[in-house]
Design a protein around this motif. Structure first.
Motif, mmCIF file in Angstrom:
data_model
loop_
_atom_site.group_PDB
_atom_site.id
_atom_site.type_symbol
_atom_site.label_atom_id
_atom_site.label_comp_id
_atom_site.label_asym_id
_atom_site.label_seq_id
_atom_site.Cartn_x
_atom_site.Cartn_y
_atom_site.Cartn_z
ATOM 1 N N GLU A 285 0.864 -1.141 0.069
ATOM 2 C CA GLU A 285 0.045 -0.097 0.037
ATOM 3 C C GLU A 285 1.041 1.257 -0.043
ATOM 4 N N LEU A 286 1.978 1.349 0.735
ATOM 5 C CA LEU A 286 2.910 2.029 0.797
ATOM 6 C C LEU A 286 3.292 2.626 -0.642
ATOM 7 N N ALA A 287 3.846 1.538 -1.356
ATOM 8 C CA ALA A 287 4.325 1.944 -2.673
ATOM 9 C C ALA A 287 3.416 2.330 -3.529
ATOM 10 N N ARG A 288 2.168 2.013 -3.596
ATOM 11 C CA ARG A 288 0.951 2.538 -4.322
ATOM 12 C C ARG A 288 0.714 3.956 -3.928
ATOM 13 N N ARG A 289 0.708 4.393 -2.611
ATOM 14 C CA ARG A 289 0.498 5.900 -2.143
ATOM 15 C C ARG A 289 1.713 6.496 -2.792
ATOM 16 N N THR A 290 2.915 6.415 -2.597
ATOM 17 C CA THR A 290 4.209 7.113 -2.703
ATOM 18 C C THR A 290 4.516 7.105 -4.212
ATOM 19 N N GLY A 291 4.258 5.997 -5.009
ATOM 20 C CA GLY A 291 4.863 5.826 -6.404
ATOM 21 C C GLY A 291 5.944 5.286 -6.303
ATOM 22 N N LEU A 292 6.482 4.745 -5.230
ATOM 23 C CA LEU A 292 7.643 4.112 -5.205
ATOM 24 C C LEU A 292 7.688 2.603 -5.411
ATOM 25 N N ALA A 293 8.711 2.039 -5.872
ATOM 26 C CA ALA A 293 8.891 0.595 -6.190
ATOM 27 C C ALA A 293 8.790 -0.283 -4.679
ATOM 28 N N LYS A 294 8.355 -1.087 -5.119
ATOM 29 C CA LYS A 294 8.011 -1.918 -3.641
ATOM 30 C C LYS A 294 9.143 -2.501 -3.015
ATOM 31 N N ALA A 295 10.425 -2.527 -3.677
ATOM 32 C CA ALA A 295 11.606 -3.080 -3.180
ATOM 33 C C ALA A 295 12.054 -1.785 -2.314
ATOM 34 N N THR A 296 11.808 -0.497 -2.997
ATOM 35 C CA THR A 296 12.571 0.754 -2.514
ATOM 36 C C THR A 296 11.677 0.923 -1.174
ATOM 37 N N VAL A 297 10.506 0.718 -1.160
ATOM 38 C CA VAL A 297 9.546 0.709 0.096
ATOM 39 C C VAL A 297 10.188 -0.059 1.111
#
Length: 394
Positions: free
Chosen positions: A35-47
């Motif tokens: 969900e954080l990746a979706r909210r921020t637009g960052l890659a899931k690996a980065t999150v």
């Protein structure tokens, strides 16, 4: 890598991304890594990398009560940060205050002290004594104080370190940030801001203007200042001095202001003007003074009439400001709060009569919900700002 303390390249990007995750958790609440990746637009690996680093810094936790794995939802990441503290301080004519706020927005310390010698210019040693004692206690309890901000009733230079002019404190070009940093042992970055700006930030984050994007906060102490918030950001003006509304020349032209001029709004509606109008002596803090006046007003029609007249003077200033700024809401703080029942109706009537656009939009007058600690609370929020922006690595 860093260049003269400023992060460059991948380090800069990493900090920016970390700040993005922290802001999402603060404003929108817990979320899984997906969900954080979706909210921020960052890659899931980065999150995932950021969350692991923030866990190591004790800034976030993952809810272990929710198992993760194939076919199961991820564990929610929650902003905690109990050990990461922003220290907010306020210095005023008759009191000093301190608020310690953790990264999740929880108040850890709330303290106010009256000045030692009322009626005389406040010594910075009284502020320094409170600040160093509160910080030392926090550190003994295992907290990390990442920064401090001091709210002052006056003009603050663009460097956010110098009090350019604070007439009610008799301070002129005071290097206040440097004084405090030296007292902290030069390991706690310190900035300065106007007290109305800090209180306005506190109201937008914790108080009565969380539901509007544009608000105006009016202090109610010996001095009268304003903080202007638009979409969560302060409007500061060309030199950073926006909001010095107490010195608008709309008061009684025969009254001398603390700045030495005649006719300032502050000289007609500030705390001492109110006390003169009702014939009451000042107590240790503006809030205690106002509570005593409110108690008297319940029994004395002359006091009620004097407060209504003062409310009309308040309304004249609010109408001027509302015509220029068009706020969605106007917040009255400080001594105005206990006296709201007597001041707000009169102020609101004048605002409605004098504001040209009143038939289309009439700003709501609201009373602060944060008490005397509003400015110190906003200062504590400001002290954490570099963490949320990514400028300060945890």
């Amino acid at each position: 890598m860093t260049l003269h303390g400023v992060p460059t390249g991948t380090e800069f990007v990493r900090r920016q991304n970390t700040g993005l995750v922290l802001r999402s958790l603060r404003s929108r609440g817990p979320a899984t890594r997906t969900e954080l990746a979706r909210r921020t637009g960052l890659a899931k690996a980065t999150v995932g990398t950021i969350v692991s680093e923030l866990e190591a810094a004790r800034a976030v936790t993952e809810d272990d009560s929710v198992p993760s794995g194939r076919g199961r939802p991820g564990r929610p990441v929650k902003l905690t940060g109990e050990s990461i503290i922003g220290l907010g301080l306020e210095v005023n004519v008759d009191y000093v205050a301190a608020v310690a706020l953790d990264l999740a927005g929880k108040v850890r310390v709330l303290e106010t002290r009256p000045v030692l010698t009322p009626g005389t210019p406040l010594s910075t040693q009284e502020l320094i004594a409170m600040a160093t004692e509160v910080r030392a206690t926090l550190m003994r309890d295992g907290h990390t104080v990442v920064g401090a901000t001091v709210a002052v009733p006056g003009l603050v230079a663009h460097d956010n370190r110098t009090v350019s002019w604070a007439p009610n404190l008799e301070w002129d070009r005071r290097q206040l940030a440097a004084e405090l940093e030296a007292a902290f042992g030069d390991d706690c970055p310190t900035t300065i801001d106007n007290d109305a700006n800090c209180a306005a930030l506190a109201e937008s984050a914790h108080g009565v203007t969380t539901d509007v994007s544009h608000s105006l906060y009016i202090t109610g102490t010996i001095g009268i200042g304003a903080g202007i918030v638009q979409d969560g950001q302060l409007l500061r003006g060309g030199a950073g001095f926006a909001g010095e509304v107490g010195h608008m020349p709309i008061g009684d032209p025969q009254r001398v202001c603390g700045c030495g001029r005649l006719g300032c709004w502050e000289a007609s509606v500030g705390l001492r003007a109110m006390l003169h109008a009702v014939g009451v002596d000042e107590e240790s803090t503006p809030l205690q003074t106002a509570v005593a006046v409110a108690d008297r007003a319940t029994r004395d029609p002359i006091t009620r009439a004097a407060l209504a007249a003062l409310g009309r003077d308040v309304g004249k200033g609010l109408a001027t400001l509302a015509a220029v700024l068009d706020p969605a809401a106007i917040v009255l703080g400080g001594y105005f709060v206990p006296l709201g029942a007597y001041i707000v109706p009169a102020a609101g009537q004048v605002l409605a009569e004098r504001l040209p656009s009143a038939s289309i939009h009439l700003p709501q007058i609201r009373l602060s919900s944060l008490g005397i600690h509003a400015a110190a609370l906003g200062a504590a929020e400001d002290a954490l700002a570099d963490v949320y922006s990514g400028a300060l690595a945890l």
